[in-house]
Enzyme design. Sequence first.
Site, PDB file in Angstrom:
ATOM      1  N   ALA A   1       0.863  -1.322  -0.043  1.00  0.00           N
ATOM      2  CA  ALA A   1       0.014   0.005  -0.148  1.00  0.00           C
ATOM      3  C   ALA A   1       0.845   1.303  -0.025  1.00  0.00           C
ATOM      4  O   ALA A   1       0.815   2.192   0.615  1.00  0.00           O
ATOM      5  CB  ALA A   1      -0.703   0.104   1.255  1.00  0.00           C
TER       6      ALA A   1
ATOM      7  N   ARG B   1      -3.674   8.200  -9.677  1.00  0.00           N
ATOM      8  CA  ARG B   1      -5.111   8.513 -10.348  1.00  0.00           C
ATOM      9  C   ARG B   1      -6.150   8.677  -9.917  1.00  0.00           C
ATOM     10  O   ARG B   1      -7.143   9.062 -10.300  1.00  0.00           O
ATOM     11  CB  ARG B   1      -5.147   7.136 -11.382  1.00  0.00           C
ATOM     12  CG  ARG B   1      -4.136   7.162 -12.493  1.00  0.00           C
ATOM     13  CD  ARG B   1      -4.216   5.662 -13.181  1.00  0.00           C
ATOM     14  NE  ARG B   1      -3.462   4.734 -12.424  1.00  0.00           N
ATOM     15  CZ  ARG B   1      -3.505   3.506 -12.567  1.00  0.00           C
ATOM     16  NH1 ARG B   1      -4.130   3.012 -13.747  1.00  0.00           N
ATOM     17  NH2 ARG B   1      -2.851   2.632 -11.922  1.00  0.00           N
TER      18      ARG B   1
ATOM     19  N   TYR C   1     -38.133  19.234  14.202  1.00  0.00           N
ATOM     20  CA  TYR C   1     -36.962  19.010  14.303  1.00  0.00           C
ATOM     21  C   TYR C   1     -36.780  18.653  16.198  1.00  0.00           C
ATOM     22  O   TYR C   1     -36.960  19.679  16.904  1.00  0.00           O
ATOM     23  CB  TYR C   1     -35.887  20.303  14.227  1.00  0.00           C
ATOM     24  CG  TYR C   1     -34.458  20.101  14.791  1.00  0.00           C
ATOM     25  CD1 TYR C   1     -33.650  19.023  14.312  1.00  0.00           C
ATOM     26  CD2 TYR C   1     -33.933  20.746  15.726  1.00  0.00           C
ATOM     27  CE1 TYR C   1     -32.328  18.849  14.914  1.00  0.00           C
ATOM     28  CE2 TYR C   1     -32.867  20.526  16.154  1.00  0.00           C
ATOM     29  CZ  TYR C   1     -32.000  19.616  15.892  1.00  0.00           C
ATOM     30  OH  TYR C   1     -30.631  19.422  16.505  1.00  0.00           O
TER      31      TYR C   1
ATOM     32  N   ASN D   1     -47.089  12.986  21.845  1.00  0.00           N
ATOM     33  CA  ASN D   1     -47.443  13.281  20.377  1.00  0.00           C
ATOM     34  C   ASN D   1     -46.539  14.708  20.012  1.00  0.00           C
ATOM     35  O   ASN D   1     -46.772  15.588  20.920  1.00  0.00           O
ATOM     36  CB  ASN D   1     -48.706  13.561  20.171  1.00  0.00           C
ATOM     37  CG  ASN D   1     -49.280  13.702  18.675  1.00  0.00           C
ATOM     38  OD1 ASN D   1     -49.237  12.752  18.076  1.00  0.00           O
ATOM     39  ND2 ASN D   1     -49.259  14.961  18.395  1.00  0.00           N
TER      40      ASN D   1
HETATM   41  C1  UD1 Z   1       1.614  -4.500 -10.928  1.00  0.00           C
HETATM   42  C2  UD1 Z   1       1.957  -5.697 -11.416  1.00  0.00           C
HETATM   43  C3  UD1 Z   1       1.362  -5.766 -12.895  1.00  0.00           C
HETATM   44  C4  UD1 Z   1      -0.048  -6.249 -12.500  1.00  0.00           C
HETATM   45  C5  UD1 Z   1      -0.658  -5.114 -11.891  1.00  0.00           C
HETATM   46  C6  UD1 Z   1      -1.795  -5.528 -11.230  1.00  0.00           C
HETATM   47  C7  UD1 Z   1       4.653  -5.103 -11.055  1.00  0.00           C
HETATM   48  C8  UD1 Z   1       5.934  -4.753 -11.762  1.00  0.00           C
HETATM   49  N1  UD1 Z   1       3.542  -5.199 -11.931  1.00  0.00           N
HETATM   50  O1  UD1 Z   1       1.482  -3.103 -11.659  1.00  0.00           O
HETATM   51  O2  UD1 Z   1       2.234  -7.010 -13.365  1.00  0.00           O
HETATM   52  O3  UD1 Z   1      -0.743  -6.501 -13.593  1.00  0.00           O
HETATM   53  O4  UD1 Z   1       0.197  -4.900 -10.497  1.00  0.00           O
HETATM   54  O5  UD1 Z   1      -2.681  -4.682 -10.590  1.00  0.00           O
HETATM   55  O6  UD1 Z   1       4.485  -5.624  -9.944  1.00  0.00           O
HETATM   56  N2  UD1 Z   1       3.263  -0.252  -4.502  1.00  0.00           N
HETATM   57  C9  UD1 Z   1       4.089  -0.296  -3.361  1.00  0.00           C
HETATM   58  N3  UD1 Z   1       5.348   0.228  -3.653  1.00  0.00           N
HETATM   59  C10 UD1 Z   1       5.597   0.703  -4.961  1.00  0.00           C
HETATM   60  C11 UD1 Z   1       4.700   0.593  -5.805  1.00  0.00           C
HETATM   61  C12 UD1 Z   1       3.454  -0.040  -5.633  1.00  0.00           C
HETATM   62  O7  UD1 Z   1       3.583  -0.759  -2.233  1.00  0.00           O
HETATM   63  O8  UD1 Z   1       6.737   1.205  -4.968  1.00  0.00           O
HETATM   64  C13 UD1 Z   1       1.971  -1.124  -4.274  1.00  0.00           C
HETATM   65  C14 UD1 Z   1       0.658  -0.232  -4.758  1.00  0.00           C
HETATM   66  O9  UD1 Z   1       0.170   0.670  -3.360  1.00  0.00           O
HETATM   67  C15 UD1 Z   1      -0.296  -1.229  -5.020  1.00  0.00           C
HETATM   68  C16 UD1 Z   1       0.337  -2.289  -5.475  1.00  0.00           C
HETATM   69  O10 UD1 Z   1       1.772  -2.162  -4.996  1.00  0.00           O
HETATM   70  O11 UD1 Z   1      -1.063  -1.551  -3.859  1.00  0.00           O
HETATM   71  C17 UD1 Z   1       0.366  -2.542  -7.124  1.00  0.00           C
HETATM   72  O12 UD1 Z   1       1.009  -1.253  -7.265  1.00  0.00           O
HETATM   73  P1  UD1 Z   1       0.737  -0.658  -9.174  1.00  0.00           P
HETATM   74  O13 UD1 Z   1       1.511   0.536  -9.119  1.00  0.00           O
HETATM   75  O14 UD1 Z   1      -0.787  -0.389  -9.105  1.00  0.00           O
HETATM   76  O15 UD1 Z   1       1.182  -1.808  -9.744  1.00  0.00           O
HETATM   77  P2  UD1 Z   1       1.640  -2.031 -11.271  1.00  0.00           P
HETATM   78  O16 UD1 Z   1       2.892  -1.416 -11.475  1.00  0.00           O
HETATM   79  O17 UD1 Z   1       0.505  -0.894 -12.011  1.00  0.00           O
HETATM   80 MG    MG Z   2       1.802   1.333 -11.482  1.00  0.00          MG
END
Ligand code: UD1
Ligand code: MG
Length: 429
Positions: free
Chosen positions: A9, A15, A339, A350
């Site tokens: 997380a 986004r 109110y 009542n």
């Molecule tokens: C990742 C996967 C991708 C998959 C997608 C599914 C990798 C390299 N790629 O993509 O193959 O299809 O998830 O949703 O893993 N997070 C961290 N630290 C960071 C970056 C992210 O804790 O530095 C956490 C985010 O908070 C999130 C999760 O990891 O909960 C996934 O991160 P996100 O950036 O959505 O993953 P993608 O790189 O898009």
């Molecule tokens: Mg990402």
Amino acid sequence: MSISIVVLAAGKGSRMKSGTPKVLHEISGKAMIFHTLDVAQKISDDITVVLSYQAQRIQEAIEKEYKNIHFHKQDTQTFPGTGGAMKGIESRYTKTLILNGDMPLITQESLQELTHGDADINMSIIKLNNPSGYGRVIIEQNRVQEIVEEKDCSAEQKITKTVNAGIYCVQTELLNRYIPLLSNNNAQKEYYLTDIVKMGVDENQTILPIYVKEEEFKGVNSKLDLATAEVIHQKRLKEQLMLLGVTMRFPDTIYIDCRATFEGESILESGVSIQGASHLNNAHIKTNSVIEDATIENSDVGPMGRIRPKTHLKDTHIGNFVEVKKSTLTGVKAGHLAYIGDATIDKGSNIGAGVITCNYDGKNKYKTTIGKNVFVGSDVQLVAPITIEDDVIIAAGTTLTKNVKQGDLAISRTPLKIVSNFFYKFFKK
Ligand code: UD1
Ligand code: MG
């Protein structure tokens, strides 16, 4: 319970276009990450949440609701990416399940499926007609061969429809060996967790694709995703409640907080909103009423009633355009346009149309106490603090500024004057 869980997380969630960290956005009244933690706690007692962006705020929110969660701060400057997030994590058990904090729809059944068996890595796969945005997974003979991130895909790889949902169950021993070996030699200059699959393939480890439901595993990335996920969550929640005996008219128009509880046979008409940890027991909530953190027993509310926090209604009838706040009403009727705030009203009383408890003087709030069998006529202002004993009549139009003793009548009216034929004199007809 012999499985460790890591919840990722630390991502920025840009986004979402929000000052609130992504995982604290709510689905059915509960932060997304709380939904994930609820499910995680059912299968593990070793849970680590990885944080970085707004770490303190998220950690504080979690610690308020949950005990025994470990936190790990990711150094996103030095080790960005999902692989970076896993650096330094210590798992207590031999298997580690890696979850994302932005998947609030995940169920215990699906996670159990992912943790079963003795493969070296189980990884979650979704089949998507439009795979854009996801890492593509190359599968041969029911074994994962490779995951290619979209930004690193060749044209041929891009059309692959099997994608990585981002949840894995990995032998802890492999994680401990592979994570320190990750590099950031890729298009995003990030440490990819997905590279552990490449390492596993090189060592001939068994990497099983587990096909999961898109509905559950699709991450929430934008406010559009948030709304879509909430609709799905609401549908599930309402289905369960209807099976438990709650009647709902046009359920798609009803909102129910997941902390709300129901007993007996309640009826919710269209457009009703049940918010917070409300409790309904044999309640009939009529069209377009809002219930917020209130308890409603053997009572009916609305249409268009508003029952606000810390209200307890018992054997009571609340009609249209009545607002009740922080009050206890037992055996009361308030049929229209009133109110009632900071009040206690007892059996058989009542409350007429247009009655207002004047509970606020601009600085402080004051209590109104009304006993049994009190008849409060229409358009009465009860200037609090005030106490009305049992068996009292307050005449219509009264502004009540003194306490009233048992059996009495209170009436305050300016004398009525009737001037004959004044209309004709005034308009010189
Ligand atoms: C990742 C996967 C991708 C998959 C997608 C599914 C990798 C390299 N790629 O993509 O193959 O299809 O998830 O949703 O893993 N997070 C961290 N630290 C960071 C970056 C992210 O804790 O530095 C956490 C985010 O908070 C999130 C999760 O990891 O909960 C996934 O991160 P996100 O950036 O959505 O993953 P993608 O790189 O898009
Ligand atoms: Mg990402």
